[in-house]
Design an enzyme around this catalytic site. Structure first.
Site, PDB file in Angstrom:
ATOM      1  N   SER A 134     -18.705  18.559  -1.302  1.00 30.40           N
ATOM      2  CA  SER A 134     -17.868  19.735  -1.567  1.00 30.40           C
ATOM      3  C   SER A 134     -16.425  19.317  -1.771  1.00 30.40           C
ATOM      4  CB  SER A 134     -17.971  20.662  -0.352  1.00 30.40           C
ATOM      5  OG  SER A 134     -16.962  21.637  -0.391  1.00 30.40           O
ATOM      6  N   TYR A 158     -17.695  21.923   9.294  1.00 31.41           N
ATOM      7  CA  TYR A 158     -18.455  21.884   8.037  1.00 31.41           C
ATOM      8  C   TYR A 158     -17.927  20.767   7.142  1.00 31.41           C
ATOM      9  CZ  TYR A 158     -19.838  23.006   3.261  1.00 31.41           C
ATOM     10  OH  TYR A 158     -20.294  22.917   1.965  1.00 31.41           O
ATOM     11  N   LYS A 162     -19.606  16.979   5.845  1.00 33.57           N
ATOM     12  CA  LYS A 162     -19.730  16.461   4.473  1.00 33.57           C
ATOM     13  C   LYS A 162     -19.089  15.071   4.378  1.00 33.57           C
ATOM     14  CE  LYS A 162     -21.925  19.877   2.630  1.00 33.57           C
ATOM     15  NZ  LYS A 162     -23.318  19.742   2.228  1.00 33.57           N
TER      16      LYS A 162
HETATM   17  P1  NAD Z   1     -27.756  28.158   0.735  1.00 32.07           P
HETATM   18  O1  NAD Z   1     -27.562  28.494   2.167  1.00 32.07           O
HETATM   19  O2  NAD Z   1     -27.969  29.258  -0.229  1.00 32.07           O
HETATM   20  O3  NAD Z   1     -28.957  27.118   0.566  1.00 32.07           O
HETATM   21  C1  NAD Z   1     -29.256  26.147   1.540  1.00 32.07           C
HETATM   22  C2  NAD Z   1     -30.757  26.199   1.766  1.00 32.07           C
HETATM   23  O4  NAD Z   1     -31.078  25.196   2.734  1.00 32.07           O
HETATM   24  C3  NAD Z   1     -31.237  27.540   2.322  1.00 32.07           C
HETATM   25  O5  NAD Z   1     -32.334  27.978   1.548  1.00 32.07           O
HETATM   26  C4  NAD Z   1     -31.663  27.223   3.753  1.00 32.07           C
HETATM   27  O6  NAD Z   1     -32.743  28.030   4.166  1.00 32.07           O
HETATM   28  C5  NAD Z   1     -32.012  25.754   3.663  1.00 32.07           C
HETATM   29  N1  NAD Z   1     -31.841  24.975   4.898  1.00 32.07           N
HETATM   30  C6  NAD Z   1     -30.779  24.949   5.734  1.00 32.07           C
HETATM   31  N2  NAD Z   1     -30.988  24.090   6.734  1.00 32.07           N
HETATM   32  C7  NAD Z   1     -32.218  23.543   6.520  1.00 32.07           C
HETATM   33  C8  NAD Z   1     -32.996  22.585   7.196  1.00 32.07           C
HETATM   34  N3  NAD Z   1     -32.561  22.006   8.329  1.00 32.07           N
HETATM   35  N4  NAD Z   1     -34.205  22.246   6.696  1.00 32.07           N
HETATM   36  C9  NAD Z   1     -34.663  22.831   5.553  1.00 32.07           C
HETATM   37  N5  NAD Z   1     -33.974  23.756   4.881  1.00 32.07           N
HETATM   38  C10 NAD Z   1     -32.766  24.109   5.355  1.00 32.07           C
HETATM   39  O7  NAD Z   1     -26.500  27.266   0.309  1.00 32.07           O
HETATM   40  P2  NAD Z   1     -26.034  26.826  -1.139  1.00 32.07           P
HETATM   41  O8  NAD Z   1     -24.830  27.601  -1.487  1.00 32.07           O
HETATM   42  O9  NAD Z   1     -27.183  26.791  -2.058  1.00 32.07           O
HETATM   43  O10 NAD Z   1     -25.548  25.347  -0.817  1.00 32.07           O
HETATM   44  C11 NAD Z   1     -26.389  24.216  -1.003  1.00 32.07           C
HETATM   45  C12 NAD Z   1     -25.648  22.966  -0.587  1.00 32.07           C
HETATM   46  O11 NAD Z   1     -24.442  22.856  -1.342  1.00 32.07           O
HETATM   47  C13 NAD Z   1     -25.212  22.952   0.883  1.00 32.07           C
HETATM   48  O12 NAD Z   1     -25.380  21.646   1.367  1.00 32.07           O
HETATM   49  C14 NAD Z   1     -23.754  23.313   0.824  1.00 32.07           C
HETATM   50  O13 NAD Z   1     -23.028  22.776   1.906  1.00 32.07           O
HETATM   51  C15 NAD Z   1     -23.333  22.676  -0.482  1.00 32.07           C
HETATM   52  N6  NAD Z   1     -22.154  23.327  -1.079  1.00 32.07           N
HETATM   53  C16 NAD Z   1     -22.202  24.669  -1.342  1.00 32.07           C
HETATM   54  C17 NAD Z   1     -21.076  25.280  -1.877  1.00 32.07           C
HETATM   55  C18 NAD Z   1     -21.101  26.754  -2.155  1.00 32.07           C
HETATM   56  O14 NAD Z   1     -20.041  27.329  -2.411  1.00 32.07           O
HETATM   57  N7  NAD Z   1     -22.223  27.439  -2.160  1.00 32.07           N
HETATM   58  C19 NAD Z   1     -19.930  24.536  -2.150  1.00 32.07           C
HETATM   59  C20 NAD Z   1     -19.927  23.170  -1.885  1.00 32.07           C
HETATM   60  C21 NAD Z   1     -21.060  22.564  -1.353  1.00 32.07           C
HETATM   61  C1  UD1 Z   2     -14.697  28.256   0.858  1.00 36.94           C
HETATM   62  C2  UD1 Z   2     -14.660  27.200   1.908  1.00 36.94           C
HETATM   63  C3  UD1 Z   2     -15.047  25.869   1.298  1.00 36.94           C
HETATM   64  C4  UD1 Z   2     -16.422  25.983   0.646  1.00 36.94           C
HETATM   65  C5  UD1 Z   2     -16.381  27.123  -0.365  1.00 36.94           C
HETATM   66  C6  UD1 Z   2     -17.689  27.372  -1.005  1.00 36.94           C
HETATM   67  C7  UD1 Z   2     -12.929  27.965   3.478  1.00 36.94           C
HETATM   68  C8  UD1 Z   2     -11.562  27.721   4.022  1.00 36.94           C
HETATM   69  N1  UD1 Z   2     -13.327  27.156   2.483  1.00 36.94           N
HETATM   70  O1  UD1 Z   2     -13.823  27.891  -0.171  1.00 36.94           O
HETATM   71  O2  UD1 Z   2     -15.076  24.877   2.276  1.00 36.94           O
HETATM   72  O3  UD1 Z   2     -16.777  24.775   0.010  1.00 36.94           O
HETATM   73  O4  UD1 Z   2     -15.981  28.330   0.301  1.00 36.94           O
HETATM   74  O5  UD1 Z   2     -18.618  27.848  -0.082  1.00 36.94           O
HETATM   75  O6  UD1 Z   2     -13.645  28.841   3.932  1.00 36.94           O
HETATM   76  N2  UD1 Z   2     -10.581  35.422  -0.675  1.00 36.94           N
HETATM   77  C9  UD1 Z   2     -10.019  36.668  -0.464  1.00 36.94           C
HETATM   78  N3  UD1 Z   2     -10.778  37.627   0.143  1.00 36.94           N
HETATM   79  C10 UD1 Z   2     -12.074  37.410   0.534  1.00 36.94           C
HETATM   80  C11 UD1 Z   2     -12.644  36.135   0.306  1.00 36.94           C
HETATM   81  C12 UD1 Z   2     -11.865  35.167  -0.284  1.00 36.94           C
HETATM   82  O7  UD1 Z   2      -8.859  36.893  -0.794  1.00 36.94           O
HETATM   83  O8  UD1 Z   2     -12.708  38.325   1.086  1.00 36.94           O
HETATM   84  C13 UD1 Z   2      -9.785  34.381  -1.361  1.00 36.94           C
HETATM   85  C14 UD1 Z   2      -9.551  33.131  -0.537  1.00 36.94           C
HETATM   86  O9  UD1 Z   2      -8.380  33.261   0.243  1.00 36.94           O
HETATM   87  C15 UD1 Z   2      -9.420  32.077  -1.648  1.00 36.94           C
HETATM   88  C16 UD1 Z   2     -10.356  32.593  -2.746  1.00 36.94           C
HETATM   89  O10 UD1 Z   2     -10.521  33.984  -2.489  1.00 36.94           O
HETATM   90  O11 UD1 Z   2      -8.114  32.043  -2.153  1.00 36.94           O
HETATM   91  C17 UD1 Z   2     -11.728  31.928  -2.738  1.00 36.94           C
HETATM   92  O12 UD1 Z   2     -12.275  32.035  -1.437  1.00 36.94           O
HETATM   93  P1  UD1 Z   2     -13.787  31.597  -1.111  1.00 36.94           P
HETATM   94  O13 UD1 Z   2     -14.706  32.190  -2.102  1.00 36.94           O
HETATM   95  O14 UD1 Z   2     -14.041  31.883   0.333  1.00 36.94           O
HETATM   96  O15 UD1 Z   2     -13.792  30.041  -1.388  1.00 36.94           O
HETATM   97  P2  UD1 Z   2     -12.838  28.890  -0.787  1.00 36.94           P
HETATM   98  O16 UD1 Z   2     -11.952  29.385   0.283  1.00 36.94           O
HETATM   99  O17 UD1 Z   2     -12.199  28.205  -1.927  1.00 36.94           O
END
Ligand code: NAD
Ligand code: UD1
Length: 346
Positions: A134, A158, A162
């Site tokens: 991330s 978190y 990572k």
């Molecule tokens: P998500 O929660 O939608 O998907 C994660 C999936 O993993 C879920 O289906 C959950 O049931 C499963 N899971 C969790 N723990 C598990 C375990 N111990 N064994 C088996 N399954 C398990 O999340 P996502 O948004 O799809 O994110 C996927 C990956 O990407 C994560 O590692 C997350 O940290 C990373 N990531 C997500 C974002 C984001 O904004 N969504 C940003 C950066 C990185």
């Molecule tokens: C957050 C996480 C980041 C993670 C990412 C994707 C934090 C500090 N960071 O990023 O680690 O990888 O989500 O899951 O939580 N905002 C509002 N109102 C809201 C929600 C968000 O104003 O109700 C604003 C936030 O202040 C930010 C932007 O929208 O400026 C995006 O927020 P968000 O979607 O939560 O993502 P990140 O904070 O970038």
């Protein structure tokens, strides 16, 4: 000599967390690129009905194993039953705020889970691994756009999980030959599949901007709280690099293909669009896409938020030949389509 039958060889990819938001879209992209997929998910943050969505989009039902990446026996069974060629590891916990309340669950799931999975891969002699990292590993960015060489830091469990897994992968790569590893640093994944059949399903009150805005547009929440308008950005609200989840999914296929070509490699690459949009930009785009009002109020800054964060995408283009193609209009339209199809049928 007896002529052997000709088989069409399909590579099989283990997708952990494959019923989740990003993993489900990656499964679609993999199947559409000709791979077979085995999903391993414990369903702690997803629903098995996602499998139907994937099947309806691609015409193929991925194999599904309900199980935990922390369970060595489950993993050994998966690697024995299926000829796994590579692993995409999405399974994990991802809510920053929650990670400060239950840090041990985050370290257990994200770090111990990754160690168990990598150990099972060693036992099965599978050495191609694509990891969901991330942009959170960049902490408070000092350079924009952010290159992969930017110093790393973490301010919450978190983000720390990572960082640790990134380091574990580095040690593993140095310890034995043959590993092909991609550490993919996602920026802000949003949107949904354009079919409206799969998307993001946040539990409870969404933490992230886009799902929250979608619920305000749908009338499920009264208004959006904008966390601060006094940042050093053009309109004072936070600026982020939002990336359409289907672009992100294609980035995974590109990373897999990159790894497949190498004897061994360790790739660390940003997956973003290289463009930053403010909270107010996103509100305006969602209003246009949904045709609904998005009431909001400005509240105080959210602790831990940075002002601006967007990716340097040069390396992804160079190494993977991949670049995001979709803009915020499509991100909002697809998120809205998913929201309405899922929760407002008819
Ligand atoms: P998500 O929660 O939608 O998907 C994660 C999936 O993993 C879920 O289906 C959950 O049931 C499963 N899971 C969790 N723990 C598990 C375990 N111990 N064994 C088996 N399954 C398990 O999340 P996502 O948004 O799809 O994110 C996927 C990956 O990407 C994560 O590692 C997350 O940290 C990373 N990531 C997500 C974002 C984001 O904004 N969504 C940003 C950066 C990185
Ligand atoms: C957050 C996480 C980041 C993670 C990412 C994707 C934090 C500090 N960071 O990023 O680690 O990888 O989500 O899951 O939580 N905002 C509002 N109102 C809201 C929600 C968000 O104003 O109700 C604003 C936030 O202040 C930010 C932007 O929208 O400026 C995006 O927020 P968000 O979607 O939560 O993502 P990140 O904070 O970038």
């Amino acid at each position: 000599m007896r002529k052997l039958p000709t088989y069409t060889m399909t590579s099989t990819i283990l997708v952990t967390g494959g019923t989740g938001f990003i993993g489900s879209h990656a499964t679609v992209a993999l199947q559409q690129a000709g791979y077979s997929v085995v999903i391993l998910d414990n369903l702690c943050n997803s629903n098995p009905s996602v499998i139907e969505g994937i099947e309806r989009i691609t015409g193929t039902r991925p194999a599904f194993v309900q199980g935990d990446v922390r369970n060595a026996q489950t993993l050994d069974t998966v690697f024995t039953r299926h000829a796994i060629h590579a692993v995409m590891h999405f399974a994990g916990l991802k809510a920053v705020g929650e990670s400060t309340q239950i840090p041990l669950a985050y370290y257990d799931n994200n770090i111990y889970g990754s160690i168990q999975l990598l150990s099972a891969m060693q036992r099965a002699n599978v050495r191609t691994f694509i990891f969901s990292s991330s942009a959170t590993v960049y902490g408070n960015p000092t350079t924009l756009p952010i290159p992969e060489s930017h110093p790393r830091s973490a301010t919450n469990p978190y983000g720390h999980s990572k960082l640790v897994v990134e380091d574990i992968l580095e040690s593993l790569y140095a310890s034995e030959p043959g590993w092909r590893i991609a550490r993919l640093r996602y920026f802000n994944p949003v949107g949904a599949h354009p079919s409206g059949l799969i998307g993001e399903t946040p539990q409870g009150i969404p933490n992230n901007l886009m799902p929250y805005v979608a619920q305000v547009a749908a009338g499920k929440r009264e208004k959006l709280q904008i966390f601060g308008n006094d940042y050093n950005t053009p309109d004072g609200t936070g600026v982020r690099d939002y990336i359409h989840v289907t672009d992100l999914a294609e980035g995974h296929v590109a990373a897999l293909r990159y790894c497949e070509k190498a004897d061994q490699d360790m790739l660390t690459v940003n997956l973003g669009t290289g463009e930053g949009y403010s909270v107010l930009d996103m509100v305006a785009a969602f209003k246009a896409a949904s045709g609904r009002p998005i009431p909001y109020e400005i509240t105080k800054r959210r602790p831990g938020d940075v002002a601006s964060c967007w990716a340097d995408t040069t390396l992804a283009k160079q190494k993977l030949g991949w670049a995001a193609t979709k803009g915020i209009k499509e991100m909002c339209e697809d998120a809205w389509h998913w929201e309405t199809r899922r929760t407002m049928p008819g």
